[in-house]
Write a protein that holds these residues in place. Structure first.
Motif, short mmCIF file in Angstrom:
data_model
loop_
_atom_site.label_atom_id
_atom_site.label_comp_id
_atom_site.label_asym_id
_atom_site.label_seq_id
_atom_site.Cartn_x
_atom_site.Cartn_y
_atom_site.Cartn_z
N SER A 157 10.81 9.95 -5.33
CA SER A 157 10.72 10.80 -4.15
C SER A 157 11.86 11.81 -4.14
O SER A 157 11.68 13.00 -3.83
N GLU B 266 5.29 8.50 1.78
CA GLU B 266 6.42 7.81 1.16
C GLU B 266 6.87 8.49 -0.12
O GLU B 266 8.06 8.56 -0.42
N TYR B 267 5.92 9.03 -0.85
CA TYR B 267 6.23 9.66 -2.13
C TYR B 267 6.69 11.10 -1.95
O TYR B 267 7.66 11.55 -2.55
N TYR B 268 5.99 11.85 -1.07
CA TYR B 268 6.16 13.31 -1.09
C TYR B 268 6.95 13.90 0.09
O TYR B 268 7.14 15.11 0.14
N TRP B 269 7.41 13.06 1.05
CA TRP B 269 7.97 13.63 2.28
C TRP B 269 9.17 14.54 2.03
O TRP B 269 9.40 15.51 2.76
N GLU B 270 9.92 14.29 0.97
CA GLU B 270 11.13 15.10 0.75
C GLU B 270 10.80 16.55 0.37
O GLU B 270 11.66 17.40 0.38
N ILE C 229 3.06 5.22 -6.19
CA ILE C 229 4.21 5.45 -7.06
C ILE C 229 4.20 4.42 -8.17
O ILE C 229 4.49 4.73 -9.33
N LYS D 43 0.83 -1.21 0.00
CA LYS D 43 0.00 0.00 0.00
C LYS D 43 0.86 1.26 0.00
O LYS D 43 0.55 2.25 -0.66
N THR D 44 1.99 1.21 0.74
CA THR D 44 2.87 2.37 0.86
C THR D 44 3.47 2.76 -0.49
O THR D 44 3.71 3.93 -0.75
N LYS E 186 12.26 4.16 6.69
CA LYS E 186 13.61 4.70 6.45
C LYS E 186 13.65 6.22 6.64
O LYS E 186 12.66 6.89 6.49
N LEU F 257 11.67 14.93 -6.67
CA LEU F 257 10.77 16.03 -6.35
C LEU F 257 11.51 17.30 -5.98
O LEU F 257 11.09 18.42 -6.28
N GLN G 292 -1.26 9.53 6.18
CA GLN G 292 -1.36 8.73 4.95
C GLN G 292 0.03 8.31 4.53
O GLN G 292 0.76 9.08 3.92
N GLN G 293 0.37 7.07 4.87
CA GLN G 293 1.74 6.61 4.62
C GLN G 293 2.08 6.53 3.14
O GLN G 293 3.22 6.76 2.75
N GLU G 294 1.06 6.19 2.31
CA GLU G 294 1.36 6.06 0.88
C GLU G 294 1.73 7.41 0.28
O GLU G 294 2.59 7.50 -0.59
N MET G 295 1.10 8.49 0.78
CA MET G 295 1.45 9.82 0.28
C MET G 295 2.76 10.30 0.89
O MET G 295 3.58 10.94 0.25
#
Lengths: 422, 113
Positions: free
Chosen positions: A184, B71-75, A139, A134-135, B2, A187, B66-69
């Protein structure tokens, strides 16, 4: 502009209802497919879609048939909606965008054969990192941008099938595995000012892979296969769908368009999730309006609706839940339109029209820095997008995302340097 | 997950940038690394309470995790000083307590491990 203290005034929408709204498009594709085609023709068309190399631009309506392209899109969309349901992924702006981008690109590049290795790669990455799939699902869903590479290696390089197919699948798995950390990180290059970040990432990754292939003497050529015979039918069908979205949004927004303009308050820079910020009602109204605006742009450019233009329209509509609105998108469209009128390309060609529609990946620049900056961004985008495809040989479906990322990375620091202090 | 400590510092970076861009002159900050969760507490003086984004602060920080978001956008968090990524802070935290007292602002965030 003033916006209300309570940011979301829409009627509450249950998860089942959210899923049902997502199902409208693929189910109507299935109905339409069987109106225009018979079962045998659809199956034969699907086979041709699977075995044909998919580098940019390969219109599945021309390769298969209208029915086969619609079924291909419907199947991929339904399976992805199932993934969203199964893994209980929240149905918000990014998820809606991912579903619509898959629906759209299933008309020119993504098919029921070539996307799965990338999903498998994403799944293996999640296992490797000891997290739930899901995580990484979002992507991975966006990451199918490089799926033409799998078809190209399997069928396009004249390798024996018993070598080409496993090699293509293996490379797809590898792409799915490396995309999450890479996307990631990328970005930060454009600071969220280009919405199709995976396109930017896939552009670089595709460039490296293509350079490797060329080093061993393999040549991948981009192509241009386009249909033109279903223009009016598709215009009517898509217009009806966009009006339905507006209608549902109108109902959810308490039978009104009230407060729609507050969506203009947001620049659209990543992460701007309209479903959370403005509610599902206003989001759906925005999606429908942006779809109609897209069709108007195609008509004004004297374009013909075909697979790639459907893909561009559905991508615009999807990302209208996640950053795009008329105020930040129109300057980009105007910039590309002006550019196409003054540069060497034909204003009514499919590739120029999709450059305008996909060019709205740069909408956050107009949203943040104003109309003029948006026009300049659109103007630059057309030249860049027409020239970067050759680097990755057309294996990155989100070529406009690659170009948009480059334009944003160059333009934003320059605009920022000359803008006034806070 | 991570880069956990880097993610925490990104959250702080975003909040500090936001507050100083909205009139703050003084800020006290504490960070606790507990067994099950991180707790971030900020006491901020002289925030511009008339700013629309400040008014929305509570809603933005209370976004569901929301972990899925993430994971993608945290940076992206803390990367820009023209726009805010408070939504992203909300996505990266489980619970937010926001309290205004005059022009002072108290924020407490919890991020479960």
């Amino acid at each position: 502009m003033l916006i209300s203290k309570k940011i979301n005034n829409s009627k509450p929408l249950s998860r089942d209802r959210q899923l049902q709204i997502l199902l409208i498009l693929p189910l109507s594709f299935i109905i339409m497919a069987f109106i225009f085609d018979d079962f045998k023709n659809i199956i034969e068309g699907l086979y041709r879609i699977i075995v044909y190399p998919d580098t940019l631009i390969t219109d599945y309506i021309e390769i298969g048939s209208l029915g086969a392209a619609l079924i291909n899109s419907a199947l991929l969309t339904l399976i992805n909606i199932y993934i969203v349901w199964k893994f209980r992924i929240r149905i918000n702006g990014p998820t809606i965008s991912a579903i619509f981008i898959i629906s759209g690109f299933s008309f020119f590049g993504k098919n029921i054969f070539n996307v799965w290795p990338i999903y498998l790669g994403g799944y293996i990455y999640a296992r490797y990192q000891k997290t739930n799939f899901k995580t990484e699902a979002l992507i991975t869903m966006f990451g199918t941008a490089l799926s033409p590479l799998i078809s190209e290696i399997a069928y396009g390089l004249n390798l024996p099938l018993y070598v080409g197919i496993p090699l293509g699948i293996l490379l797809g798995i590898l792409i799915g595995f490396v995309l999450p950390p890479l996307s990631s990180h990328m970005l930060r290059v454009h600071d969220g000012y280009s919405l199709y970040n995976i396109g930017f990432t896939a552009g670089f990754l595709g460039t490296v892979i293509m350079s490797l292939l060329r080093s061993y003497g393999f040549a991948v050529q981009s192509q241009k296969i386009l249909s033109s015979e279903y223009d009016m039918i598709l215009k009517i069908f898509l217009s009806i769908f966009f009006i339905i979205l507006i209608g549902i949004g109108y109902y959810l927004n308490n039978n009104s368009f009230k407060d729609y303009t507050r969506i203009f308050f947001f620049s659209g820079r990543l992460v701007t999730d309209f479903t959370q910020l403005c509610g599902y009602g206003i989001t759906l109204i925005n999606m429908g309006l942006m779809g109609l605006l897209g069709i108007l742009y195609v008509i004004m450019s004297k374009g013909t609706i075909n697979g790639p233009i459907i893909g561009a329209l559905l991508t615009v509509v999807g990302f209208s839940s996640f950053g795009k609105h008329p105020k930040n998108s129109l300057p980009i469209l105007l910039g590309v339109f002006l550019a196409s009128a003054t540069k060497i390309w034909n204003i009514d060609s499919t590739i120029v029209i999709i450059s305008g529609l996909f060019g709205t990946t740069l909408a956050p620049i107009a949203g943040e820095y104003g109309i003029l900056s948006g026009i300049v961004a659109g103007f630059l985008h057309l030249s860049v997008v027409m020239n970067v495809g050759i680097i990755h040989g057309g294996i990155n479906l989100y070529n406009n995302g690659f170009s948009g990322g480059i334009v944003a990375s160059i333009l934003v620091p320059i605009i920022d340097a000359f803008s006034k202090e806070d | 997950m991570k880069h956990e400590m880097k993610r925490i510092s990104k959250i702080l970076d975003e909040l500090i940038t936001f507050c100083f861009l909205h009139g703050t002159k003084k800020m006290d900050l504490s960070l606790e690394d507990n067994e099950d969760y991180f707790k971030i507490h900020l006491e901020i003086d002289n925030i511009d309470c008339n700013d629309e984004r400040v008014k929305l602060l509570k809603d933005l920080l209370n976004y569901p995790r929301q972990q899925e978001m993430e994971e993608y956008y945290w940076e992206l968090a803390g990367e820009c000083d023209r726009d805010t990524e408070l939504t992203l802070v909300g996505i990266m935290t489980d619970k937010a307590e926001v309290e205004f007292k005059g022009t002072s602002l108290y924020i407490t965030l919890y991020r479960y491990k």
